[in-house]
Design an enzyme around this catalytic site. Structure first.
Site, mmCIF file in Angstrom:
data_model
loop_
_atom_site.group_PDB
_atom_site.id
_atom_site.type_symbol
_atom_site.label_atom_id
_atom_site.label_comp_id
_atom_site.label_asym_id
_atom_site.label_seq_id
_atom_site.Cartn_x
_atom_site.Cartn_y
_atom_site.Cartn_z
ATOM 1 N N TYR A 177 -2.229 0.162 9.962
ATOM 2 C CA TYR A 177 -2.456 -0.523 8.679
ATOM 3 C C TYR A 177 -1.223 -0.400 7.778
ATOM 4 C CZ TYR A 177 -3.933 -1.134 3.856
ATOM 5 O OH TYR A 177 -3.985 -1.535 2.545
ATOM 6 N N SER B 137 0.820 -1.209 0.000
ATOM 7 C CA SER B 137 0.000 0.000 0.000
ATOM 8 C C SER B 137 0.853 1.256 0.000
ATOM 9 C CB SER B 137 -0.854 -0.012 1.268
ATOM 10 O OG SER B 137 -1.530 1.207 1.413
ATOM 11 N N LYS C 231 1.653 -3.342 6.393
ATOM 12 C CA LYS C 231 2.053 -3.586 4.998
ATOM 13 C C LYS C 231 3.572 -3.460 4.841
ATOM 14 C CE LYS C 231 -1.850 -4.697 3.335
ATOM 15 N NZ LYS C 231 -2.090 -5.986 2.686
HETATM 16 N N1 UFG Z 1 -13.006 10.221 3.647
HETATM 17 C C1 UFG Z 1 -13.967 11.151 4.031
HETATM 18 N N2 UFG Z 1 -15.193 10.679 4.381
HETATM 19 C C2 UFG Z 1 -15.515 9.349 4.404
HETATM 20 C C3 UFG Z 1 -14.523 8.423 4.010
HETATM 21 C C4 UFG Z 1 -13.263 8.891 3.644
HETATM 22 O O1 UFG Z 1 -13.737 12.352 4.023
HETATM 23 O O2 UFG Z 1 -16.655 9.009 4.765
HETATM 24 C C5 UFG Z 1 -11.690 10.713 3.226
HETATM 25 C C6 UFG Z 1 -10.565 10.157 4.081
HETATM 26 O O3 UFG Z 1 -10.395 10.926 5.236
HETATM 27 C C7 UFG Z 1 -9.409 10.222 3.095
HETATM 28 C C8 UFG Z 1 -10.057 9.998 1.728
HETATM 29 O O4 UFG Z 1 -11.440 10.255 1.920
HETATM 30 O O5 UFG Z 1 -8.873 11.499 3.117
HETATM 31 C C9 UFG Z 1 -9.891 8.589 1.225
HETATM 32 O O6 UFG Z 1 -10.244 7.698 2.272
HETATM 33 P P1 UFG Z 1 -10.468 6.138 2.056
HETATM 34 O O7 UFG Z 1 -10.900 5.582 3.362
HETATM 35 O O8 UFG Z 1 -11.355 5.923 0.888
HETATM 36 O O9 UFG Z 1 -9.037 5.578 1.660
HETATM 37 P P2 UFG Z 1 -7.585 5.868 2.309
HETATM 38 O O10 UFG Z 1 -6.978 7.024 1.640
HETATM 39 O O11 UFG Z 1 -7.679 5.844 3.767
HETATM 40 O O12 UFG Z 1 -6.760 4.642 1.738
HETATM 41 C C10 UFG Z 1 -5.900 3.911 2.508
HETATM 42 C C11 UFG Z 1 -4.566 3.666 1.827
HETATM 43 C C12 UFG Z 1 -4.684 2.704 0.706
HETATM 44 C C13 UFG Z 1 -5.372 1.506 1.173
HETATM 45 C C14 UFG Z 1 -6.673 1.861 1.749
HETATM 46 C C15 UFG Z 1 -7.309 0.647 2.308
HETATM 47 O O13 UFG Z 1 -4.029 4.869 1.382
HETATM 48 O O14 UFG Z 1 -3.415 2.325 0.274
HETATM 49 O O15 UFG Z 1 -6.517 2.746 2.813
HETATM 50 O O16 UFG Z 1 -8.483 0.931 2.915
HETATM 51 F F1 UFG Z 1 -5.505 0.612 0.180
#
Ligand code: UFG
Length: 343
Positions: free
Chosen positions: A151, A125, A155
């Site tokens: 998390y 990741s 990884k």
């Molecule tokens: N977000 C919101 N509201 C929500 C959900 C997410 O504002 O209801 C924001 C988060 O704070 C973040 C962005 O949207 O800024 C993306 O969030 P995600 O939860 O969709 O994904 P992440 O960026 O947290 O992804 C991370 C890692 C990836 C990994 C993934 C696995 O960067 O490599 O988690 O869940 F694969």
């Protein structure tokens, strides 16, 4: 090739199984079904090539069972997707993450080593990087690793396990090649409409916003609007799941003994949370409520990939680069599956 896909009934794993079957491989999908869906296996079995799919319901941390599966099916290569993958949850329950993502992987690698599996593709990741300095975004693979969440740390541990195993295999003159594929934000659904994304609870931004557009949740929360980014919300690199799987297939085919590869998988461009919300409104033509909330622990402000290494080595590049197309593929599946795989 005989391929073991761990987490084969999960979101990315099931898309990989579909692609491997389409390409003519023999596939063993192993999944505990704690987060995966038995329905994916039924659907894939009904498709052409489904007779080449074996499903094993088991935990990837069950070393002796995994070893017997590897032997019985003469596995040549492993794609290891099985893991917990929600950043926020990992902050709340770190030991759950270390147990599922690290301890289980030790058992899997132990079994692979006992049997002499030669190729291993690992779902790593971009969370391994933490928040790199501005000068290192877009992020190249050599960027220093400094995870901001348990998390991401699990990884990174996974990558270290592979590096040490590979070193020891080289000393024992045992052929073993691996690749750590550092995913950015995987999104979208299979364009034939068969497979989708179904997490419970759903935490990923694109499905969460689509749920709001389809009136399956009251509102969308933006976690943090005071980040040092152009519109104050976090920026991520959204890569279509089928492009991601395409990279796995290319890597598995290319691995040779002694390989220790690491590739970033992203489109090379970032979109903010507000841009996601705007694009979902445009694709669905539905307005919905958005509320601004506090930052979520463990979230780096700005991540997007420099994916040029895999392009140079294997000619891979994302074919879907328009956010609207990624969202449209997920929208279609959500429309047709209002209750996910239970629909
Ligand atoms: N977000 C919101 N509201 C929500 C959900 C997410 O504002 O209801 C924001 C988060 O704070 C973040 C962005 O949207 O800024 C993306 O969030 P995600 O939860 O969709 O994904 P992440 O960026 O947290 O992804 C991370 C890692 C990836 C990994 C993934 C696995 O960067 O490599 O988690 O869940 F694969």
């Amino acid at each position: 090739m005989n391929v073991l896909v761990t987490g084969g009934a999960g979101y990315i794993g099931s898309h990989a199984v579909q692609r491997l079957l389409r390409d003519g491989h023999q596939v063993v999908a192993l999944d505990s079904l704690i987060r995966g869906h038995a329905r994916t296996m039924e659907l894939l079995r009904e498709r052409p090539g489904g007779d080449r799919l074996t499903f094993v319901r088991a935990d990837v941390g069950d070393r002796s069972l995994v070893e017997s599966v590897l032997r019985a099916h003469k596995i040549d290569g492993v794609m290891h997707f099985a893991a917990l993958a929600a950043v926020g949850e990992s902050v709340d329950f770190p030991m759950l993450y270390y147990r599922n993502n690290v301890s289980a992987m030790i058992a899997l690698l132990d079994a692979c080593d006992a049997v002499g599996v030669e190729r291993f593709v690992f779902s790593s990741s971009c969370a391994t990087y933490g928040q790199p300095p501005d000068a290192m975004v877009p992020i190249p693979e050599h960027c220093p690793k400094s995870p901001m969440s348990p998390y991401g740390m699990t990884k990174l541990h996974g990558e270290h396990l592979l590096a040490d195993l590979s070193e020891s295999c080289a000393r024992r003159k045992r052929p073993f090649g691996f690749a750590a594929l550092r995913y950015f934000n995987v999104a979208g659904c299979d364009r034939t409409g068969l497979l989708g994304e179904d997490h419970d609870p759903e935490t990923h931004i694109i499905p969460v916003v689509l749920q709001a557009a389809l009136l399956r949740r009251e509102s969308v929360a933006i976690f943090g609007t005071d980040y040092p980014t152009p519109d104050g919300t976090c920026v991520r690199d959204y890569v279509h799941v089928e492009d991601l799987v395409d990279a796995h297939v290319a890597v598995l085919g290319a691995l040779t003994a002694g390989d220790r590869r690491a590739y970033n998988l992203g489109i090379g461009k970032g979109y903010s949370v507000r841009e996601i919300i705007r694009a979902v409104r445009e694709v669905t033509k539905v307005d919905f409520k958005v509320v601004e909330k506090e930052r979520r622990a463990g979230d780096p402000p700005r991540l997007f990939a420099d994916p040029s290494s895999i392009r140079r080595d294997l000619g891979w590049r994302a074919s879907v680069t328009d956010l609207h197309d990624i969202i449209a593929s997920a929208h279609r599946w959500f429309l047709e599956h209002p209750r996910g795989y239970r629909s």
